[in-house]
Write a protein that holds these residues in place. Structure first.
Motif, mmCIF file in Angstrom:
data_model
loop_
_atom_site.group_PDB
_atom_site.id
_atom_site.type_symbol
_atom_site.label_atom_id
_atom_site.label_comp_id
_atom_site.label_asym_id
_atom_site.label_seq_id
_atom_site.Cartn_x
_atom_site.Cartn_y
_atom_site.Cartn_z
ATOM 1 N N THR A 19 20.402 43.284 19.447
ATOM 2 C CA THR A 19 20.963 44.260 20.174
ATOM 3 C C THR A 19 22.471 44.305 19.638
ATOM 4 O OG1 THR A 19 21.351 42.702 21.817
ATOM 5 C CG2 THR A 19 19.603 44.128 21.951
ATOM 6 N N GLY A 20 22.990 43.514 18.571
ATOM 7 C CA GLY A 20 24.121 43.703 17.878
ATOM 8 C C GLY A 20 25.245 42.441 18.469
ATOM 9 N N LYS A 21 24.859 41.617 19.392
ATOM 10 C CA LYS A 21 25.506 40.723 19.847
ATOM 11 C C LYS A 21 25.761 39.659 18.886
ATOM 12 C CE LYS A 21 24.204 41.270 24.702
ATOM 13 N NZ LYS A 21 23.200 40.624 25.536
ATOM 14 N N ARG A 24 26.461 31.981 18.695
ATOM 15 C CA ARG A 24 27.230 30.853 17.838
ATOM 16 C C ARG A 24 26.435 29.694 18.625
ATOM 17 N NH1 ARG A 24 30.335 27.447 20.580
ATOM 18 N NH2 ARG A 24 31.624 28.455 22.538
ATOM 19 N N GLU A 25 26.479 28.442 17.909
ATOM 20 C CA GLU A 25 25.607 27.345 18.501
ATOM 21 C C GLU A 25 26.864 26.523 18.937
ATOM 22 O OE1 GLU A 25 22.851 24.954 17.258
ATOM 23 O OE2 GLU A 25 21.672 26.859 16.643
ATOM 24 N N HIS A 26 26.692 25.662 19.790
ATOM 25 C CA HIS A 26 27.610 25.000 20.717
ATOM 26 C C HIS A 26 28.105 23.945 19.868
ATOM 27 C CE1 HIS A 26 27.395 26.100 24.832
ATOM 28 N NE2 HIS A 26 26.071 26.603 24.587
ATOM 29 N N THR A 27 29.237 23.243 20.078
ATOM 30 C CA THR A 27 29.799 22.197 19.211
ATOM 31 C C THR A 27 29.324 20.905 19.575
ATOM 32 O OG1 THR A 27 31.800 22.224 20.553
ATOM 33 C CG2 THR A 27 31.838 23.608 18.669
ATOM 34 N N ASN A 28 29.449 19.932 18.877
ATOM 35 C CA ASN A 28 28.974 18.515 18.973
ATOM 36 C C ASN A 28 27.403 18.405 19.089
ATOM 37 O OD1 ASN A 28 31.950 17.677 19.337
ATOM 38 N ND2 ASN A 28 31.877 18.349 21.453
ATOM 39 N N ASN A 29 26.911 19.276 18.370
ATOM 40 C CA ASN A 29 25.273 19.036 18.696
ATOM 41 C C ASN A 29 24.490 18.641 17.293
ATOM 42 O OD1 ASN A 29 22.994 19.613 19.749
ATOM 43 N ND2 ASN A 29 22.923 21.771 19.606
ATOM 44 N N GLN A 30 25.298 18.078 16.374
ATOM 45 C CA GLN A 30 24.775 17.576 15.066
ATOM 46 C C GLN A 30 24.068 16.326 15.000
ATOM 47 O OE1 GLN A 30 23.939 19.645 12.431
ATOM 48 N NE2 GLN A 30 24.649 21.328 13.797
ATOM 49 N N ARG A 43 23.346 20.487 27.955
ATOM 50 C CA ARG A 43 24.570 21.272 27.857
ATOM 51 C C ARG A 43 24.769 21.937 26.649
ATOM 52 N NH1 ARG A 43 28.274 18.456 30.368
ATOM 53 N NH2 ARG A 43 29.558 18.198 28.601
ATOM 54 N N ILE A 44 24.798 21.263 25.784
ATOM 55 C CA ILE A 44 25.438 21.743 24.363
ATOM 56 C C ILE A 44 24.326 22.119 23.585
ATOM 57 C CG2 ILE A 44 27.520 20.167 24.093
ATOM 58 C CD1 ILE A 44 25.826 18.304 22.491
ATOM 59 N N SER A 45 22.876 22.179 24.126
ATOM 60 C CA SER A 45 21.775 22.625 23.265
ATOM 61 C C SER A 45 21.839 24.153 23.558
ATOM 62 C CB SER A 45 20.581 22.184 23.810
ATOM 63 O OG SER A 45 20.235 22.579 25.003
ATOM 64 N N GLY A 46 21.043 24.889 22.592
ATOM 65 C CA GLY A 46 21.101 26.327 22.570
ATOM 66 C C GLY A 46 22.362 27.140 22.152
ATOM 67 N N ILE A 47 22.088 28.384 22.281
ATOM 68 C CA ILE A 47 23.126 29.302 21.695
ATOM 69 C C ILE A 47 23.922 29.898 22.813
ATOM 70 C CG2 ILE A 47 22.050 29.970 19.615
ATOM 71 C CD1 ILE A 47 21.099 32.354 20.850
ATOM 72 N N GLU A 48 24.961 30.430 22.475
ATOM 73 C CA GLU A 48 25.992 31.008 23.381
ATOM 74 C C GLU A 48 26.576 32.444 22.862
ATOM 75 O OE1 GLU A 48 29.878 29.772 26.018
ATOM 76 O OE2 GLU A 48 29.258 28.815 24.395
ATOM 77 N N VAL A 49 26.612 33.238 23.550
ATOM 78 C CA VAL A 49 27.109 34.748 23.134
ATOM 79 C C VAL A 49 28.700 34.397 22.731
ATOM 80 C CG1 VAL A 49 27.646 37.116 23.718
ATOM 81 C CG2 VAL A 49 25.586 35.972 24.332
ATOM 82 N N LEU A 50 29.206 34.964 21.817
ATOM 83 C CA LEU A 50 30.477 35.140 21.405
ATOM 84 C C LEU A 50 31.420 35.594 22.283
ATOM 85 C CD1 LEU A 50 31.271 33.775 18.863
ATOM 86 C CD2 LEU A 50 32.110 35.568 17.968
ATOM 87 N N SER A 51 32.653 35.275 22.765
ATOM 88 C CA SER A 51 33.503 35.989 23.474
ATOM 89 C C SER A 51 33.919 37.162 22.918
ATOM 90 C CB SER A 51 34.689 34.864 23.484
ATOM 91 O OG SER A 51 36.043 35.646 24.287
#
Length: 64
Positions: A19-21, A24-30, A43-51
């Motif tokens: 849809t064009g959004k 990104r991935e969360h930090t501290n997740n490697q 909490r840090i798993s998964g993805i988050e829509v950018l601000s």
């Protein structure tokens, strides 16, 4: 005018959804998960829509 080049560092970290959004991935997740609590790992798993404030700048880096 020369072609615009994609910023490779941004391209490896940010992707565009159908849809064009921008997401990104969360930090501290490697790595080093044995030192992180289960709730923190969830909490840090998964993805988050950018601000929305970052969208225009990141689209320019990605060449969109």
């Amino acid at each position: 005018m020369p072609k615009n080049k994609t910023h490779k560092g941004a391209a490896k970290r940010i992707r565009v959804t159908g849809t064009g959004k921008l997401v990104r991935e969360h930090t501290n997740n490697q790595h080093k998960f044995e030192h992180k609590s289960s709730s923190r790992k969830r909490r840090i798993s998964g993805i988050e829509v950018l601000s929305p404030a970052d969208n225009s700048r990141m689209k320019k880096l990605l060449g969109l």
